[in-house]
Motif scaffolding. Sequence first.
Motif, PDB file in Angstrom:
ATOM      1  N   ALA A 197       0.823  -1.428   0.074  1.00 58.14           N
ATOM      2  CA  ALA A 197      -0.127   0.113   0.039  1.00 58.14           C
ATOM      3  C   ALA A 197       0.774   1.386   0.135  1.00 58.14           C
ATOM      4  CB  ALA A 197      -0.819   0.111   1.066  1.00 58.14           C
ATOM      5  N   ALA A 198       2.151   1.218   0.400  1.00 55.32           N
ATOM      6  CA  ALA A 198       3.021   2.343   0.354  1.00 55.32           C
ATOM      7  C   ALA A 198       3.334   2.833  -1.021  1.00 55.32           C
ATOM      8  CB  ALA A 198       4.222   2.062   1.193  1.00 55.32           C
ATOM      9  N   ASP A 199       3.652   4.173  -1.061  1.00 58.19           N
ATOM     10  CA  ASP A 199       4.068   4.982  -2.310  1.00 58.19           C
ATOM     11  C   ASP A 199       5.262   4.695  -2.503  1.00 58.19           C
ATOM     12  OD1 ASP A 199       1.065   7.160  -1.685  1.00 58.19           O
ATOM     13  OD2 ASP A 199       1.132   5.603  -3.292  1.00 58.19           O
ATOM     14  N   ALA A 200       6.162   5.011  -1.142  1.00 61.27           N
ATOM     15  CA  ALA A 200       7.424   5.264  -1.223  1.00 61.27           C
ATOM     16  C   ALA A 200       7.942   4.544   0.085  1.00 61.27           C
ATOM     17  CB  ALA A 200       7.899   6.607  -1.139  1.00 61.27           C
ATOM     18  N   TYR A 201       9.416   4.215  -0.214  1.00 62.86           N
ATOM     19  CA  TYR A 201      10.107   3.657   1.041  1.00 62.86           C
ATOM     20  C   TYR A 201      11.396   4.229   1.201  1.00 62.86           C
ATOM     21  CZ  TYR A 201       6.981  -0.007  -1.254  1.00 62.86           C
ATOM     22  OH  TYR A 201       6.085  -0.691  -1.772  1.00 62.86           O
TER      23      TYR A 201
END
Length: 161
Positions: free
Chosen positions: A7-11
């Motif tokens: 679900a994350a857009d960025a890490y």
Amino acid sequence: MFDQFAAADAYLFAVPMWNSGIPYVLKQWIDVITQPGWVFGFTPTEGYTGLIHGKKSAVIYTSGVYSPGVPLAFGADFHASYFSDWHRFAGITDVTEIRWQPTVLTATPDADRGAAIQRAAEAGSKFWTRSAATARDRRRRPGCRWLAGPAHTQVVSGRGR
């Protein structure tokens, strides 16, 4: 755990070198989420394909003894090579890397640290303007949050702008 990751857009990963590799807790996290149908697919004709697309990742590599260009007696880099390959394997191609690896051979550690901080600030300004979540956005957007990942890792979650 995988659902939060997907679900994350960025890490954002801070990856210290432990015994020439990555910390065991990061390796365990990778092993848990890297499953067929989640992070990768496989066909007999095409082999492995990453399934995580459209994500951004920033990685900060650190170590206290190894640094690129030092003699082999000061260690070898298996942490960046492993982690870079995992990104490729997963399908994450938009990766920003910053290194801060001072050693006893570093002639100007303070200046080198300052340069690394500057590179991180420059990369961060580009990275966060490209990604869908910033600390400021978290306050304005209730659907955006920082998720706990393995040690030294944050996963930015949120959709759209």
